[in-house]
Scaffold this active site. Sequence first.
Site, short mmCIF file in Angstrom:
data_model
loop_
_atom_site.label_atom_id
_atom_site.label_comp_id
_atom_site.label_asym_id
_atom_site.label_seq_id
_atom_site.Cartn_x
_atom_site.Cartn_y
_atom_site.Cartn_z
N GLY A 120 0.82 -1.20 0.00
CA GLY A 120 0.00 0.00 0.00
C GLY A 120 0.86 1.26 0.00
CG LEU A 121 2.17 3.22 3.06
CD1 LEU A 121 3.51 3.13 3.74
CD2 LEU A 121 1.33 4.32 3.67
CB CYS A 122 1.08 3.51 -3.85
SG CYS A 122 0.17 1.98 -3.77
N GLY A 123 -1.23 6.04 -2.42
CA GLY A 123 -2.39 6.85 -2.78
C GLY A 123 -3.59 5.99 -3.11
#
Lengths: 286, 141
Positions: free
Chosen positions: A86-89
């Site tokens: 994750g951590l990709c908008g």
Amino acid sequence: MATLRDIRRRIVSVRNTRQITRAMKVVAASRLRRSQESIFNARPYANQMMVLLESLAGRLEQQQHPLLARRPEKKILLVVVTADRGLCGAFNANLLRTAQNYIREHRQREVSLITVGRKGRDFFRKRPVTMAAEYVNIFRQLEFAHAKELADKIIELYTSEKVDAVDFVYNEFKSMMSQNVKLERYLPIEPLVPPEGEYLTDYIYEQAPAQILKTLLPRYVEIEVFRSLLESQAAELAARMTAMEAATNNADELIESLRLKLNRLRQAGITKEIIEVVSGAQALEY
Amino acid sequence: MADILPAYIHLEIVTPDHKIAEEEVDEVSIPGREGYLGVLPGHAPLITELQTGPLEYRQNDSRHYVAVHWGFAEVLPDRVIVLAEIAERGEDIDVERAENKRKRVEEYLKSHPESDPETVKARDDLRRAICRLETARQVRA
């Protein structure tokens, strides 16, 4: 009311987070460069293959191949390409939403799924869908062999008539700032269009054109699959870079406003002490 | 066809991952499905499937070898384009690894039935390993 110590602690914590987001941004940026290079490197092969296919299409009166065969679409396979992390908008969320809409639209038919990437797998595992296969952890070190494995799987499902059509949903790398969710049909392959106008080169075919087509079409699927995986990887890294950039900027702002608050509070404390001292001294004079 | 024959062949070898070679060469020998094809500048346009084997090309007096596994070659009078699934320069081949692989697969084939689909795969692996060894051997010769 926050004390000076609370605010100081908060600043340290935000600063640590900023360090992580900044590092993630730098890592994403450097991996993105490599990923873009891979896309670039894959292009000559794909282009050359297109040229070959088109010239073959011009040669054959009728194109017959299991991968070109059209059947009534009762069973559809959807390949969902998400990221592993994750951590990709909104990268994964956008894609999964499109996938769900797709499933809803094709409710009357039998839809099965192949998920690529951990996020997609985890999402659909909790939902009532048929999973044909799952591939996780391939984006760390994406190679053609991965695409080949996936392509062989969908070809096998298609030719054994377990599914009648194969669609792909993946994120396309448009630019650093934007990704685009794309839905494409991979099987059956669209009939090939011979190039317009006069064809220039008159090839000698060592093998019969039909024979070449037979071996070429599966490779064509492989290269298409590979391309979409590369696109998705680049898009993921670009999305992560943008998201981490934004997070770093937000941390900067937060630190700035916390520092202002800290200074105000500190100044208020000093002023208060001065007033206390002064008024204490004045009380003694009378 | 041009009146004057081209002096060189522009050779390109590409795989899905990267471009192995892009050079001006004097002569190319391609492992075609039906046998080796020697190509000199001015060859008639041709398309062929490849088989697993060493591809050889000559630049002046230096000879280069590339192991190719499955693919296609397009020959034009002044150009040869090779689309290979896997291609490795002879110098880059890990001989020890290929040798180990060859031994392992040979052992495997001894103890397994002919018709097994895994056997077909193993046979491909064996062919690849032998091709790698052959290519590496020629580089050193």
